[in-house]
Design a protein around this motif. Structure first.
Motif, short mmCIF file in Angstrom:
data_model
loop_
_atom_site.label_atom_id
_atom_site.label_comp_id
_atom_site.label_asym_id
_atom_site.label_seq_id
_atom_site.Cartn_x
_atom_site.Cartn_y
_atom_site.Cartn_z
N ASN A 35 1.39 2.87 -7.48
CA ASN A 35 1.09 1.94 -6.37
C ASN A 35 -0.23 2.10 -5.61
O ASN A 35 -0.22 2.23 -4.38
N ASP A 36 -1.36 2.05 -6.32
CA ASP A 36 -2.62 2.16 -5.59
C ASP A 36 -3.00 0.84 -4.90
O ASP A 36 -4.03 0.75 -4.24
N MET A 37 -2.14 -0.18 -5.03
CA MET A 37 -2.31 -1.41 -4.22
C MET A 37 -1.51 -1.30 -2.92
O MET A 37 -1.52 -2.20 -2.12
N TYR A 38 -0.74 -0.22 -2.79
CA TYR A 38 0.14 -0.03 -1.61
C TYR A 38 1.09 -1.22 -1.48
O TYR A 38 1.46 -1.62 -0.37
N LEU A 39 1.48 -1.79 -2.62
CA LEU A 39 2.29 -3.02 -2.63
C LEU A 39 3.54 -2.87 -1.78
O LEU A 39 4.42 -2.06 -2.08
N ASN A 73 -11.86 7.60 4.57
CA ASN A 73 -10.42 7.73 4.40
C ASN A 73 -9.79 6.34 4.43
O ASN A 73 -10.06 5.55 5.32
N LEU A 74 -8.97 6.03 3.43
CA LEU A 74 -8.26 4.75 3.40
C LEU A 74 -6.75 5.00 3.45
O LEU A 74 -6.22 5.76 2.63
N HIS A 75 -6.09 4.36 4.42
CA HIS A 75 -4.63 4.41 4.54
C HIS A 75 -4.07 5.84 4.58
O HIS A 75 -2.99 6.11 4.04
N ASN A 147 2.91 -2.31 7.69
CA ASN A 147 3.56 -2.61 6.42
C ASN A 147 2.57 -3.43 5.59
O ASN A 147 1.89 -4.30 6.12
N HIS A 148 2.51 -3.12 4.31
CA HIS A 148 1.50 -3.71 3.43
C HIS A 148 2.14 -4.71 2.46
O HIS A 148 1.84 -4.73 1.27
N ALA A 149 3.03 -5.57 2.98
CA ALA A 149 3.68 -6.58 2.12
C ALA A 149 2.66 -7.64 1.70
O ALA A 149 1.86 -8.09 2.50
N TYR A 150 2.72 -8.01 0.42
CA TYR A 150 1.86 -9.07 -0.12
C TYR A 150 2.72 -10.32 -0.22
O TYR A 150 3.56 -10.44 -1.11
N PHE A 151 2.51 -11.27 0.69
CA PHE A 151 3.32 -12.48 0.70
C PHE A 151 2.74 -13.53 -0.25
O PHE A 151 1.52 -13.61 -0.45
N ILE A 253 -4.43 -7.86 13.28
CA ILE A 253 -3.83 -8.06 11.96
C ILE A 253 -4.95 -7.98 10.93
O ILE A 253 -5.93 -8.74 11.01
N VAL A 254 -4.82 -7.05 9.99
CA VAL A 254 -5.76 -7.03 8.87
C VAL A 254 -5.21 -8.00 7.83
O VAL A 254 -4.08 -7.86 7.37
N VAL A 255 -6.02 -9.01 7.53
CA VAL A 255 -5.61 -9.98 6.51
C VAL A 255 -6.34 -9.58 5.23
O VAL A 255 -7.56 -9.39 5.22
N TYR A 256 -5.56 -9.43 4.17
CA TYR A 256 -6.12 -8.98 2.90
C TYR A 256 -5.60 -9.90 1.80
O TYR A 256 -4.39 -10.07 1.65
N THR A 257 -6.53 -10.55 1.07
CA THR A 257 -6.11 -11.56 0.09
C THR A 257 -6.04 -11.01 -1.35
O THR A 257 -6.39 -11.70 -2.29
N ASN A 259 -7.75 -8.72 -3.20
CA ASN A 259 -9.05 -8.94 -3.83
C ASN A 259 -9.36 -7.95 -4.96
O ASN A 259 -10.28 -8.18 -5.73
N TYR A 260 -8.62 -6.85 -4.99
CA TYR A 260 -8.89 -5.85 -6.04
C TYR A 260 -7.60 -5.59 -6.83
O TYR A 260 -6.94 -4.57 -6.63
N PRO A 261 -7.22 -6.53 -7.71
CA PRO A 261 -5.99 -6.31 -8.47
C PRO A 261 -6.13 -5.07 -9.36
O PRO A 261 -7.23 -4.77 -9.83
N PHE A 280 -0.46 -9.43 5.78
CA PHE A 280 -0.68 -9.53 7.23
C PHE A 280 -0.32 -8.16 7.80
O PHE A 280 0.83 -7.91 8.17
N GLU A 281 -1.29 -7.25 7.79
CA GLU A 281 -1.04 -5.86 8.16
C GLU A 281 -1.24 -5.71 9.66
O GLU A 281 -2.36 -5.56 10.13
N THR A 282 -0.14 -5.80 10.40
CA THR A 282 -0.22 -5.71 11.86
C THR A 282 -0.44 -4.25 12.24
O THR A 282 0.20 -3.35 11.69
C1 BGC Z 1 -7.53 -2.73 2.54
C2 BGC Z 1 -8.26 -3.05 1.25
C3 BGC Z 1 -7.63 -2.23 0.15
C4 BGC Z 1 -6.18 -2.58 0.07
C5 BGC Z 1 -5.49 -1.71 -0.94
C6 BGC Z 1 -6.12 -3.15 2.36
O1 BGC Z 1 -5.41 -2.89 3.52
O2 BGC Z 1 -8.12 -3.36 3.64
O3 BGC Z 1 -9.64 -2.79 1.36
O4 BGC Z 1 -8.25 -2.46 -1.07
O5 BGC Z 1 -5.55 -2.40 1.30
O6 BGC Z 1 -4.42 -2.31 -1.49
#
Ligand code: BGC
Length: 332
Positions: A35-39, A73-75, A147-151, A253-257, A259-261, A280-282
């Motif tokens: 899960n590197d998309m944090y789905l 650092n990410l997440h 929460n990192h739900a992809y709607f 809210i971080v909106v993320y579409t 973009n990096y499948p 919609f990451e509140t």
């Molecule tokens: C970040 C993206 C990142 C994605 C990972 C989002 O919350 O803003 O930059 O690629 O999470 O799934």
């Protein structure tokens, strides 16, 4: 499921009553481990990027995992809550079901200060998914849980989200530096961040957007009215007629579409392609600890962290709708 307190499906009927899931899903459980998309997972101790993977608190410098570009650092990095097994308890009540996920974060296994008790409560009822984010700490620390739900309201990921419509009550966004780290708050009026009128998501995409590092929307939207009773996001699919409304106590809210499948297969043999979902990451202002004059996201010793977000599903222009059933599978 208990790994990452991850949502696996949310079934909502379309206008014709077809029950379909409105979140993206992998086709195998192994993919949820990678899960590197944090789905659809819970993110913490901090959401988004912390600049230079460093912060200062009470005179001490803390270095975090540099899991983005070798510098940021990410997440939360390796210790992201998305990669932890939570304990859970399911409570069935008359009109709702609660799933209570708990996690004990130990300081000796962490690059962040303090021991924390984290509790995430999902309350599922007709058309509603309420997520409560709570935490306590025995030392001052930083905490920013989302929460990192992809709607995807088309249902079973039938199409990508670009033709769907979006409204966000936000006239400010956070500017990102070249490493996508938020650095300051800027006005959004008449920019691609302006969704104060309901419009197709692709409307705010322009030629050249794929030359941007974000390759779509991947930005913190600062909410206009910081009140749980106020509609902050409306996301709508005119084909299925499903509508998602978001209400939150969080300021951003971080909106993320999407973009990096990655190359992990999705359910229903759907190609894992760009824009197959929208998050919609509140949350609190990401990287707030490193930016002057905004919420620093510090949780003081013995203080309680509490935020809540409601995802409300409905069918627009359809008066006699039958029961909307939201189900979350919570066990492997
Ligand atoms: C970040 C993206 C990142 C994605 C990972 C989002 O919350 O803003 O930059 O690629 O999470 O799934």
């Amino acid at each position: 499921m208990d790994y990452g307190a991850t949502i696996m499906s949310i079934f909502v009927p379309d206008a014709a009553g077809n029950m379909e899931t409105v979140v993206m899903a992998y086709d195998s459980l192994d993919s949820y481990i990678e899960n590197d998309m944090y789905l659809n997972a819970i993110i913490g101790p901090t959401s988004g990027r912390i600049g230079n993977a460093t912060f200062e608190l009470n005179g001490k410098i803390y270095g975090l995992d540099k899991n983005f570009e070798g510098t940021e650092n990410l997440h939360g990095g390796k210790e992201c809550f998305a990669f932890k097994f939570f304990n859970f308890e399911v409570i069935d009540e008359k009109d709702q079901t609660k799933v209570i996920f708990t996690l004990e974060k130990r300081e000796e296994e962490s690059l962040y200060p303090g021991n924390q008790s984290i509790k995430i409560i999902y309350t599922i009822s007709e058309g509603r998914l309420l997520i409560e984010f709570t935490g306590e700490t025995d030392k001052d620390t930083i905490l920013n849980i989302t929460n990192h739900a992809y709607f995807n309201l088309s249902g079973n990921m039938k199409e990508d989200i670009l033709n769907h419509k979006l409204y966000i009550d936000s006239s400010k966004h956070m500017e990102l530096n070249e490493s996508l780290v938020p650095i300051k708050i800027k006005d959004s009026a008449n920019t691609r961040f302006d969704f104060r009128e309901l419009k197709r998501i692709k409307h705010n995409f322009y030629e050249g957007i794929y030359e941007l590092k974000t390759k779509g929307i991947d930005d913190p939207f600062v909410l206009g009215t910081n009140s749980f009773d106020h509609l902050q996001v409306k996301y709508k699919d005119e084909v299925s007629k499903r509508v998602l409304k978001v209400y939150t106590t969080y300021p951003v809210i971080v909106v993320y579409t999407h973009n990096y499948p990655n190359n992990l297969d999705l359910l229903f043999k759907v190609p894992n392609k760009r824009h197959m979902g929208i998050c919609f990451e509140t949350q609190l202002e990401p990287n707030g600890i490193n930016i002057k004059n905004i919420n620093d996201g510090i949780l003081k010793k013995d203080k309680k962290y509490y935020h809540k977000t409601l995802y409300n599903f409905s069918i627009e222009e359809w008066s006699s709708w039958s029961t909307i059933l939201v189900t979350i599978k919570h066990s492997i």
